[in-house]
Design a protein around this motif. Structure first.
Motif, PDB file in Angstrom:
ATOM      1  N   PRO A 286       0.786  -1.110   0.134  1.00  0.00           N
ATOM      2  CA  PRO A 286       0.161  -0.078   0.046  1.00  0.00           C
ATOM      3  C   PRO A 286       0.768   1.307   0.176  1.00  0.00           C
TER       4      PRO A 286
ATOM      5  N   ASP B 170      -6.917  -8.346  -2.139  1.00  0.00           N
ATOM      6  CA  ASP B 170      -7.212  -7.872  -0.844  1.00  0.00           C
ATOM      7  C   ASP B 170      -6.387  -6.322  -0.990  1.00  0.00           C
ATOM      8  N   TYR B 171      -7.027  -5.372  -1.133  1.00  0.00           N
ATOM      9  CA  TYR B 171      -6.201  -4.002  -0.939  1.00  0.00           C
ATOM     10  C   TYR B 171      -6.522  -3.058   0.252  1.00  0.00           C
ATOM     11  N   LEU B 172      -7.317  -3.707   0.994  1.00  0.00           N
ATOM     12  CA  LEU B 172      -7.863  -2.730   2.174  1.00  0.00           C
ATOM     13  C   LEU B 172      -7.104  -3.398   3.538  1.00  0.00           C
ATOM     14  N   SER B 173      -6.970  -4.709   3.744  1.00  0.00           N
ATOM     15  CA  SER B 173      -6.458  -5.047   5.019  1.00  0.00           C
ATOM     16  C   SER B 173      -5.046  -4.728   5.368  1.00  0.00           C
TER      17      SER B 173
ATOM     18  N   ARG C  45      -2.295  -1.566   5.403  1.00  0.00           N
ATOM     19  CA  ARG C  45      -2.415  -0.377   5.259  1.00  0.00           C
ATOM     20  C   ARG C  45      -0.844   0.434   5.606  1.00  0.00           C
TER      21      ARG C  45
END
Length: 248
Positions: free
Chosen positions: A137, A167-170, A172
């Motif tokens: 990220p 999964d690009y949200l878990s 950070r």
């Protein structure tokens, strides 16, 4: 190619995204897909081949010989299980990555992404159902400045090719860091230390993660991401970057 596409090519002839040469019969097709690269530029990309480090995947520029652990991995095994890259970070591929990241030529991801995805399929074969593809990220401040995350653009192609979850949200980036480019190896490690965090770690328990980034030099960013993910309960972390610097 439909009539509208032919007409647009007549008005705006396609050019190579790296050298700006016109793409006529000299264009590159990869697995049936037309790429924004001319043949000379594509042919200049140097594959990362043995000998290389079996852990971090860093190629040894000397050439010849068998795979063996690099100095860094001998001193301390990385947090990720294995990392690999299809190409060496040099020449026109370096130019292409710079054009993607800094000149905002995001259309180049339509060519570079499938190259990375093709390598991922050869390397991993048929991955387990629990594989998660994760891009490294950007910090929100950097994301606002750049307008996109180049690692996510590449990761979309990899996830699609592997038929894996994206999964690009878990994961950070929780702390803004200075660019790694001009830092020494030790400075890079300190720069990214505690710069990442995991949101809702319960969904990651016992999963395998394929971390995607554009470039790895020392591997410090991949290593820190892997450390945080494993602390959150991820079982295995594999690193995959488009290009890797070689030792000399």
């Amino acid at each position: 190619m439909n009539l509208l596409s032919r007409l647009m090519d007549l008005i705006y002839p396609p050019r190579c995204g790296v050298c700006r040469a016109f793409l006529r019969e000299d264009g590159v097709h990869h697995e049936g897909q037309e790429m924004d690269l001319c043949r000379p530029c594509f042919n200049s990309f140097v594959e990362a081949a043995s000998p290389l480090c079996p852990f971090c995947g860093r190629p040894f520029g000397s050439g010849g010989g068998e795979d063996h652990a690099c100095e860094d991995c001998l001193a301390a095994r990385p947090s990720f299980d294995i990392a690999r890259a299809p190409y060496i970070y040099e020449g026109l591929l370096m130019t292409a990555i710079h054009e993607l990241k800094y000149a905002r030529k995001t259309h180049l991801a339509r060519s570079l992404g499938p190259l990375l995805a093709s390598y991922a399929a050869r390397w991993l074969g048929n991955p387990a159902d629990k594989l998660l593809v994760m891009p490294v990220p950007l910090h929100p401040r950097k994301l606002r400045q750049r307008g996109f995350n180049q690692s996510l653009l590449l990761a979309r192609h990899v996830a699609s090719r592997l038929e894996a979850d994206l999964d690009y949200l878990s994961l950070r980036r929780t702390r803004f860091t200075q660019p790694q480019t001009r830092l020494t190896s030790d400075e890079r490690k300190k720069n990214v230390r505690r710069a990442f965090g995991v949101v809702e770690p319960t969904g990651l328990k016992e999963r395998a993660v394929l971390l995607i980034d554009d470039v790895a030099t020392t591997g410090s960013t991949l290593n820190e991401c892997a450390r945080v993910l494993k602390k959150a309960g991820v079982k295995e972390v594999y690193g995959l970057v488009l290009a890797r610097t070689a030792t000399h």
